[in-house]
Motif scaffolding. Structure first.
Motif, PDB file in Angstrom:
ATOM      1  N   HIS A   5      47.149  25.834  42.841  1.00  0.00           N
ATOM      2  CA  HIS A   5      46.043  26.757  42.641  1.00  0.00           C
ATOM      3  C   HIS A   5      44.927  26.544  43.649  1.00  0.00           C
ATOM      4  CE1 HIS A   5      44.742  23.106  40.701  1.00  0.00           C
ATOM      5  NE2 HIS A   5      43.541  23.582  40.487  1.00  0.00           N
ATOM      6  N   ASN A  38      44.425  36.277  42.919  1.00  0.00           N
ATOM      7  CA  ASN A  38      43.808  35.295  42.037  1.00  0.00           C
ATOM      8  C   ASN A  38      44.077  35.606  40.563  1.00  0.00           C
ATOM      9  OD1 ASN A  38      42.561  33.558  43.960  1.00  0.00           O
ATOM     10  ND2 ASN A  38      41.012  35.099  44.342  1.00  0.00           N
ATOM     11  N   TRP A  42      46.188  33.367  37.241  1.00  0.00           N
ATOM     12  CA  TRP A  42      45.662  32.977  35.929  1.00  0.00           C
ATOM     13  C   TRP A  42      46.394  33.673  34.789  1.00  0.00           C
ATOM     14  CZ3 TRP A  42      43.369  28.708  36.517  1.00  0.00           C
ATOM     15  CH2 TRP A  42      42.692  28.437  37.710  1.00  0.00           C
ATOM     16  N   GLY A  45      49.252  31.576  34.343  1.00  0.00           N
ATOM     17  CA  GLY A  45      48.815  30.342  33.716  1.00  0.00           C
ATOM     18  C   GLY A  45      48.738  30.465  32.206  1.00  0.00           C
ATOM     19  N   GLY A  96      51.367  30.305  38.804  1.00  0.00           N
ATOM     20  CA  GLY A  96      50.460  30.164  37.673  1.00  0.00           C
ATOM     21  C   GLY A  96      51.175  29.713  36.416  1.00  0.00           C
ATOM     22  N   GLY A 100      50.090  26.491  34.299  1.00  0.00           N
ATOM     23  CA  GLY A 100      49.762  26.536  32.881  1.00  0.00           C
ATOM     24  C   GLY A 100      50.536  25.511  32.076  1.00  0.00           C
ATOM     25  N   GLN A 259      34.975  27.252  31.930  1.00  0.00           N
ATOM     26  CA  GLN A 259      35.196  28.224  32.996  1.00  0.00           C
ATOM     27  C   GLN A 259      34.097  29.280  33.049  1.00  0.00           C
ATOM     28  OE1 GLN A 259      37.373  27.548  35.258  1.00  0.00           O
ATOM     29  NE2 GLN A 259      37.901  25.786  33.993  1.00  0.00           N
ATOM     30  N   MET A 264      35.536  28.502  38.524  1.00  0.00           N
ATOM     31  CA  MET A 264      36.668  29.066  39.244  1.00  0.00           C
ATOM     32  C   MET A 264      36.255  30.184  40.190  1.00  0.00           C
ATOM     33  SD  MET A 264      39.538  27.750  39.196  1.00  0.00           S
ATOM     34  CE  MET A 264      39.697  26.081  38.632  1.00  0.00           C
ATOM     35  N   THR A 391      40.931  28.782  29.058  1.00  0.00           N
ATOM     36  CA  THR A 391      40.613  28.595  30.478  1.00  0.00           C
ATOM     37  C   THR A 391      41.060  29.786  31.311  1.00  0.00           C
ATOM     38  OG1 THR A 391      40.716  26.187  30.368  1.00  0.00           O
ATOM     39  CG2 THR A 391      41.128  27.183  32.508  1.00  0.00           C
ATOM     40  N   PHE A 392      42.300  30.202  31.109  1.00  0.00           N
ATOM     41  CA  PHE A 392      42.850  31.268  31.939  1.00  0.00           C
ATOM     42  C   PHE A 392      42.298  32.640  31.553  1.00  0.00           C
ATOM     43  CE2 PHE A 392      46.012  27.838  32.175  1.00  0.00           C
ATOM     44  CZ  PHE A 392      46.065  27.689  33.550  1.00  0.00           C
ATOM     45  N   THR A 395      38.849  33.602  33.005  1.00  0.00           N
ATOM     46  CA  THR A 395      38.879  34.092  34.387  1.00  0.00           C
ATOM     47  C   THR A 395      39.429  35.507  34.455  1.00  0.00           C
ATOM     48  OG1 THR A 395      39.265  31.811  35.103  1.00  0.00           O
ATOM     49  CG2 THR A 395      39.636  33.542  36.722  1.00  0.00           C
TER      50      THR A 395
END
Length: 457
Positions: A5, A38, A42, A45, A96, A100, A259, A264, A391-392, A395
């Motif tokens: 990443h 990007n 995610w 992920g 991703g 993850g 996040q 990120m 987290t993912f 984003t």
């Protein structure tokens, strides 16, 4: 630890990459492709988090680790060999997925094999070594920037990321299975062998009293948890049982909040931030690599401190520091961005480094440790998987938001698919106004009025 990443931030500053995917001509197209590159990482992920939560309980920690390493290697190889934007975007999704799985698996595995008194130090190594890999990737990007081969500039860093998951596969025969997972499978003898190998000290504890007491606690807890799990209805308890539900939301909120600091966004667009502050060329990549190097050192600091200071205090210090640093950074960008003010731009760089110091030193490693600790053994992977989804998703949710800066209220309708009666770009008009003469501006204003009149008629 693999670093798939981390490659993209410096790749976006490589002339060869921008040329290969036509990202230096059409800025609107470049923004769409960059967002997809990007965003799909995610998205993959989030899928990987869910997959790891299931496979780790069914097939074991080691099996999941090896599968994640294979997926990460495939993703990195496809990125290095990408021939068009579509292939690269698909490869990012696959990469991703591997990230993850690793993000869920590694901190839990470390927590399950670590003694309580030093668990923060050992689990904190997850963040420390991950960011160390990021730093290595950043300095590789600096080196390839000077390559005369435009293809090598960006393909080699993508290829290097395959090295770390491959090393993990090669070394996996020497990695023990989690003793706690073995106990859930009824393999007490195998679990005891691992506990004695990891937690026995022949010099200070020749009778293995510590290991025996710890193992006895594990066995009794696994037996009780298994009975309660079956009697109370299984997986639905994650929602129906108050103590489990509380843990689920605490884990999700912790990772979502980390996040939401903007970490990120800053990380993936660090090249753009430095360019906005007036830096260019290899200097941008060097500053980016130095940024990640500070992050790696700060993560090691957090791993050392968290067993002494506690998890919550470090998180609060990190969140407060990030908020202050990012506020000051935004002020510097607003005041000095695009100018040649050396002091203002230097302060902008300074506050970027302050941000990563507080994030890495207070939040990054600490959040992984905390989320790996708070769940019971039999639902630890489901809980950690749900936490990492935070987290993912944090984003992913921010990326689709349309940019409204510089648009009239009528133009904003077009961002949501509605029809705009007449288009007017105020920013473009302002730029032309600043550099134009009175006759040219009058002509432009007349053209706008004529166009509006014709559209209305």
């Amino acid at each position: 630890m693999a670093t798939p990443h981390s490659v993209i931030w410096n790749t976006l500053g490589e002339p060869g990459f921008l040329s290969a995917f036509n990202l230096s001509v059409d800025l609107s197209y470049a923004a769409q492709i960059t967002g997809a590159i990007n965003g799909l990482l995610w998205t993959g992920g989030a899928v990987g988090c869910v997959a790891a939560a299931w496979t780790s309980n069914v097939y074991g920690r080691k099996w999941t680790m090896n599968v994640a390493a294979v997926i990460s290697t495939i993703g990195g190889a496809l990125q290095a060999g990408s021939v068009n934007a579509t292939m690269l975007i698909v490869a990012r999704f696959i990469t991703g997925w591997g990230i993850g799985m690793m993000a869920v698996l590694v901190p839990i595995f470390q927590a399950e094999v670590s003694p309580p008194g030093s668990r923060g130090l050992f689990v904190g190594q997850h963040g420390s070594w991950t960011v160390t890999g990021d730093a290595i990737s950043g300095w590789i990007g600096v080196g390839t920037y000077y390559s005369s081969s435009l293809s090598f500039q960006w393909r080699f860093p993508f290829a290097v990321q395959c090295l770390f998951p491959l090393l993990l596969l090669v070394c996996s025969p020497w990695v023990p299975e989690s003793p706690r997972w073995l106990l859930t499978q009824g393999r007490e003898a195998d679990a005891w062998k691992i506990i004695t190998a990891l937690h026995s000290n022949p010099n200070s504890d020749p009778d293995q009293v510590y290991a025996r007491e710890e193992f006895n606690q594990m066995v009794k807890q696994v037996e009780m948890d298994a009975e309660l799990w079956l009697n109370k209805g299984g997986i639905k308890q994650l929602v129906t049982k108050p103590s489990y539900r509380k843990r689920m939301w605490m884990g999700f909120f912790t990772q979502y909040a980390t996040q939401s600091t903007g970490a990120m966004v800053v990380y993936n667009y660090i090249v753009t931030l430095y360019k906005d502050l007036g830096f260019a060329g290899a200097k941008v990549l060097m500053l980016g690599a130095a940024y990640i190097t500070v992050a790696a050192a700060s993560n090691f600091l957090a791993a050392v401190l968290m067993d002494r200071m506690g998890r919550i205090r470090l998180l609060l210090i990190g969140l407060t520091g990030c908020a202050v640093s990012l506020s000051l950074e935004c002020a510097m960008l607003a005041q000095f961005g695009g100018t040649d003010d050396l002091v203002g731009n230097a302060l902008g760089v300074f506050f970027i480094f302050c941000f990563i110091f507080f994030y890495a030193g207070g939040i990054d490693a600490t959040s992984y440790v905390y989320c790996a600790e708070i769940f019971p053994n039999h639902v630890r992977f489901e809980g950690m998987g749900w936490s990492m989804v935070g987290t993912f998703l944090s984003t992913i949710f921010i990326r689709p938001l349309p940019q409204t800066k510089g648009l009239s209220l009528e133009e904003i309708n077009g961002k949501f698919g509605d029809t705009v009666a007449a288009h007017f770009d105020e920013e473009q008009y302002t730029r032309r106004q600043a550099g134009g003469d009175p006759q040219e501006m009058a002509k432009m204003a007349a053209e706008v009025l004529i166009e509006v009149s014709e559209q209305r008629s």
